[in-house]
Design a protein around this motif. Structure first.
Motif, PDB file in Angstrom:
ATOM      1  N   GLN A   1       0.849  -1.148  -0.068  1.00 33.70           N
ATOM      2  CA  GLN A   1       0.033  -0.115   0.098  1.00 33.70           C
ATOM      3  C   GLN A   1       0.860   1.083   0.251  1.00 33.70           C
ATOM      4  OE1 GLN A   1      -3.270   0.450  -0.092  1.00 33.70           O
ATOM      5  NE2 GLN A   1      -3.804  -1.786  -0.307  1.00 33.70           N
ATOM      6  N   VAL A   2       0.444   2.142  -0.963  1.00 31.93           N
ATOM      7  CA  VAL A   2       1.435   3.601  -0.942  1.00 31.93           C
ATOM      8  C   VAL A   2       1.244   4.320   0.355  1.00 31.93           C
ATOM      9  CG1 VAL A   2       1.757   5.535  -2.467  1.00 31.93           C
ATOM     10  CG2 VAL A   2       1.403   3.151  -3.705  1.00 31.93           C
ATOM     11  N   ARG A   3      -0.096   4.330   0.725  1.00 26.21           N
ATOM     12  CA  ARG A   3      -0.298   5.204   2.116  1.00 26.21           C
ATOM     13  C   ARG A   3       0.754   5.011   3.035  1.00 26.21           C
ATOM     14  NH1 ARG A   3      -6.099   2.533   2.857  1.00 26.21           N
ATOM     15  NH2 ARG A   3      -5.034   0.272   3.412  1.00 26.21           N
ATOM     16  N   TYR A   4       1.380   3.767   3.330  1.00 25.44           N
ATOM     17  CA  TYR A   4       2.324   3.630   4.339  1.00 25.44           C
ATOM     18  C   TYR A   4       3.495   4.591   4.009  1.00 25.44           C
ATOM     19  CZ  TYR A   4      -0.549  -0.389   5.421  1.00 25.44           C
ATOM     20  OH  TYR A   4      -1.522  -1.229   5.921  1.00 25.44           O
ATOM     21  N   TYR A   5       3.819   4.516   2.938  1.00 25.88           N
ATOM     22  CA  TYR A   5       4.988   5.546   2.578  1.00 25.88           C
ATOM     23  C   TYR A   5       4.706   6.880   2.499  1.00 25.88           C
ATOM     24  CZ  TYR A   5       6.973   1.295   0.627  1.00 25.88           C
ATOM     25  OH  TYR A   5       7.536  -0.059   0.511  1.00 25.88           O
ATOM     26  N   VAL A   6       3.498   7.394   2.199  1.00 25.15           N
ATOM     27  CA  VAL A   6       2.890   8.743   2.305  1.00 25.15           C
ATOM     28  C   VAL A   6       3.013   9.290   3.969  1.00 25.15           C
ATOM     29  CG1 VAL A   6       1.121  10.331   2.075  1.00 25.15           C
ATOM     30  CG2 VAL A   6       1.504   8.599   0.289  1.00 25.15           C
ATOM     31  N   TYR A   7       2.575   8.308   4.743  1.00 30.48           N
ATOM     32  CA  TYR A   7       2.543   8.594   6.126  1.00 30.48           C
ATOM     33  C   TYR A   7       3.950   8.691   6.525  1.00 30.48           C
ATOM     34  CZ  TYR A   7      -2.275   8.240   7.025  1.00 30.48           C
ATOM     35  OH  TYR A   7      -3.503   8.564   7.028  1.00 30.48           O
TER      36      TYR A   7
ATOM     37  N   VAL B   1       1.187  24.780   3.526  1.00 25.80           N
ATOM     38  CA  VAL B   1       0.710  24.648   2.365  1.00 25.80           C
ATOM     39  C   VAL B   1       0.788  23.207   1.865  1.00 25.80           C
ATOM     40  CG1 VAL B   1       1.134  25.055  -0.296  1.00 25.80           C
ATOM     41  CG2 VAL B   1       0.993  27.155   1.393  1.00 25.80           C
ATOM     42  N   GLY B   2       1.916  22.445   2.075  1.00 28.11           N
ATOM     43  CA  GLY B   2       1.932  21.215   1.630  1.00 28.11           C
ATOM     44  C   GLY B   2       1.079  20.352   2.475  1.00 28.11           C
ATOM     45  N   LEU B   3       0.979  20.582   3.820  1.00 28.65           N
ATOM     46  CA  LEU B   3      -0.102  19.640   4.547  1.00 28.65           C
ATOM     47  C   LEU B   3      -1.754  20.137   3.968  1.00 28.65           C
ATOM     48  CD1 LEU B   3      -0.518  18.003   6.881  1.00 28.65           C
ATOM     49  CD2 LEU B   3      -0.668  19.862   8.363  1.00 28.65           C
ATOM     50  N   LEU B   4      -1.824  21.066   3.654  1.00 27.11           N
ATOM     51  CA  LEU B   4      -3.301  21.283   3.236  1.00 27.11           C
ATOM     52  C   LEU B   4      -3.434  20.752   1.811  1.00 27.11           C
ATOM     53  CD1 LEU B   4      -3.551  25.128   4.059  1.00 27.11           C
ATOM     54  CD2 LEU B   4      -4.832  23.231   5.102  1.00 27.11           C
ATOM     55  N   TYR B   5      -2.352  20.833   0.983  1.00 26.49           N
ATOM     56  CA  TYR B   5      -2.417  20.097  -0.262  1.00 26.49           C
ATOM     57  C   TYR B   5      -2.814  18.663   0.080  1.00 26.49           C
ATOM     58  CZ  TYR B   5      -1.015  18.382  -4.899  1.00 26.49           C
ATOM     59  OH  TYR B   5      -1.340  17.673  -6.116  1.00 26.49           O
ATOM     60  N   ALA B   6      -1.990  18.019   0.987  1.00 26.45           N
ATOM     61  CA  ALA B   6      -2.193  16.658   1.062  1.00 26.45           C
ATOM     62  C   ALA B   6      -3.381  16.366   1.775  1.00 26.45           C
ATOM     63  CB  ALA B   6      -0.836  16.153   1.980  1.00 26.45           C
ATOM     64  N   TRP B   7      -3.888  17.140   2.557  1.00 25.34           N
ATOM     65  CA  TRP B   7      -5.246  16.993   3.176  1.00 25.34           C
ATOM     66  C   TRP B   7      -6.562  17.062   2.069  1.00 25.34           C
ATOM     67  CZ3 TRP B   7      -8.500  21.141   5.612  1.00 25.34           C
ATOM     68  CH2 TRP B   7      -9.634  20.537   6.310  1.00 25.34           C
ATOM     69  N   LYS B   8      -6.540  17.980   1.234  1.00 19.94           N
ATOM     70  CA  LYS B   8      -7.167  18.196   0.162  1.00 19.94           C
ATOM     71  C   LYS B   8      -7.310  17.197  -0.848  1.00 19.94           C
ATOM     72  CE  LYS B   8      -8.702  21.412  -3.626  1.00 19.94           C
ATOM     73  NZ  LYS B   8      -9.637  22.048  -3.139  1.00 19.94           N
ATOM     74  N   LYS B   9      -6.036  16.460  -1.012  1.00 17.11           N
ATOM     75  CA  LYS B   9      -6.036  15.304  -2.062  1.00 17.11           C
ATOM     76  C   LYS B   9      -6.657  14.005  -1.280  1.00 17.11           C
ATOM     77  CE  LYS B   9      -4.387  17.050  -5.772  1.00 17.11           C
ATOM     78  NZ  LYS B   9      -5.240  16.675  -7.047  1.00 17.11           N
ATOM     79  N   GLY B  10      -6.617  14.105   0.021  1.00 17.59           N
ATOM     80  CA  GLY B  10      -7.409  12.859   0.644  1.00 17.59           C
ATOM     81  C   GLY B  10      -6.279  11.884   1.162  1.00 17.59           C
ATOM     82  N   VAL B  11      -5.155  12.497   1.230  1.00 17.03           N
ATOM     83  CA  VAL B  11      -3.989  11.476   1.557  1.00 17.03           C
ATOM     84  C   VAL B  11      -4.012  11.315   2.924  1.00 17.03           C
ATOM     85  CG1 VAL B  11      -1.462  11.633   1.651  1.00 17.03           C
ATOM     86  CG2 VAL B  11      -2.380  12.382  -0.382  1.00 17.03           C
ATOM     87  N   LEU B  12      -4.575  12.070   3.930  1.00 18.27           N
ATOM     88  CA  LEU B  12      -4.450  11.852   5.106  1.00 18.27           C
ATOM     89  C   LEU B  12      -5.561  11.203   5.774  1.00 18.27           C
ATOM     90  CD1 LEU B  12      -3.479  15.358   6.090  1.00 18.27           C
ATOM     91  CD2 LEU B  12      -2.050  13.437   5.830  1.00 18.27           C
ATOM     92  N   GLU B  13      -6.300  10.485   4.692  1.00 20.35           N
ATOM     93  CA  GLU B  13      -7.666   9.604   5.487  1.00 20.35           C
ATOM     94  C   GLU B  13      -6.957   8.050   5.116  1.00 20.35           C
ATOM     95  OE1 GLU B  13     -11.063  10.556   3.345  1.00 20.35           O
ATOM     96  OE2 GLU B  13     -11.061  12.818   3.808  1.00 20.35           O
ATOM     97  N   TRP B  14      -7.503   7.444   6.163  1.00 23.36           N
ATOM     98  CA  TRP B  14      -7.013   5.966   6.511  1.00 23.36           C
ATOM     99  C   TRP B  14      -8.274   5.457   5.964  1.00 23.36           C
ATOM    100  CZ3 TRP B  14      -2.087   4.321   7.200  1.00 23.36           C
ATOM    101  CH2 TRP B  14      -2.019   3.141   7.497  1.00 23.36           C
ATOM    102  N   THR B  15      -8.611   5.146   4.666  1.00 22.64           N
ATOM    103  CA  THR B  15      -9.641   4.096   4.089  1.00 22.64           C
ATOM    104  C   THR B  15      -9.502   3.147   3.248  1.00 22.64           C
ATOM    105  OG1 THR B  15     -10.373   5.754   2.403  1.00 22.64           O
ATOM    106  CG2 THR B  15     -11.349   5.949   4.462  1.00 22.64           C
TER     107      THR B  15
END
Length: 123
Positions: free
Chosen positions: A60-66, A109-123
């Protein structure tokens, strides 16, 4: 040689000694180790389990994103602590405050971009 270059010569000498130490250690290891290759020794080691199947695995890519987000904020905290000590020094208050707000702005700005793209959601 002036005293100015004396510090550089010490650093250079320590670097040369370090490189020589590593080279001697690797050479001694190569010369002293036993060499007896067998088919079992040439297999890929996977924590004591025999390798089965292909070498490709779906991750899963989300582990690398975190992990990447953690590294970003760890660097941020490493930058904040020295800034806090310099900020207290006389004559550096306004300049360092502006620099820190610019730095924190980029991170926000980077954190808001990641949040807007849905990267921070664990689904």
């Amino acid at each position: 040689m002036p005293d100015y270059f004396h510090g550089y010569s010490v650093v250079g000498l320590v670097a040369v000694v370090g490189v020589l130490f590593v080279a001697v250690a690797f050479t001694a290891g190569r010369l002293l180790r036993p060499v007896a290759p067998t088919p079992e020794k040439l297999l890929t080691y996977e924590c004591g389990v025999d390798p089965v199947g292909e070498g490709w695995a779906h991750t899963q890519v989300r582990y690398y994103v975190y992990a990447f987000l953690y590294v970003i904020f760890a660097v941020d905290s490493v930058f904040l602590f020295p800034w806090a000590t310099v900020f207290a020094a006389p004559g550096f208050g306004g300049i360092t405050l502006v620099e820190m707000f610019v730095f924190l702005g980029f991170l926000t700005v980077g954190l808001l971009y990641a949040w807007k793209k849905g990267v921070l959601e664990w689904t």
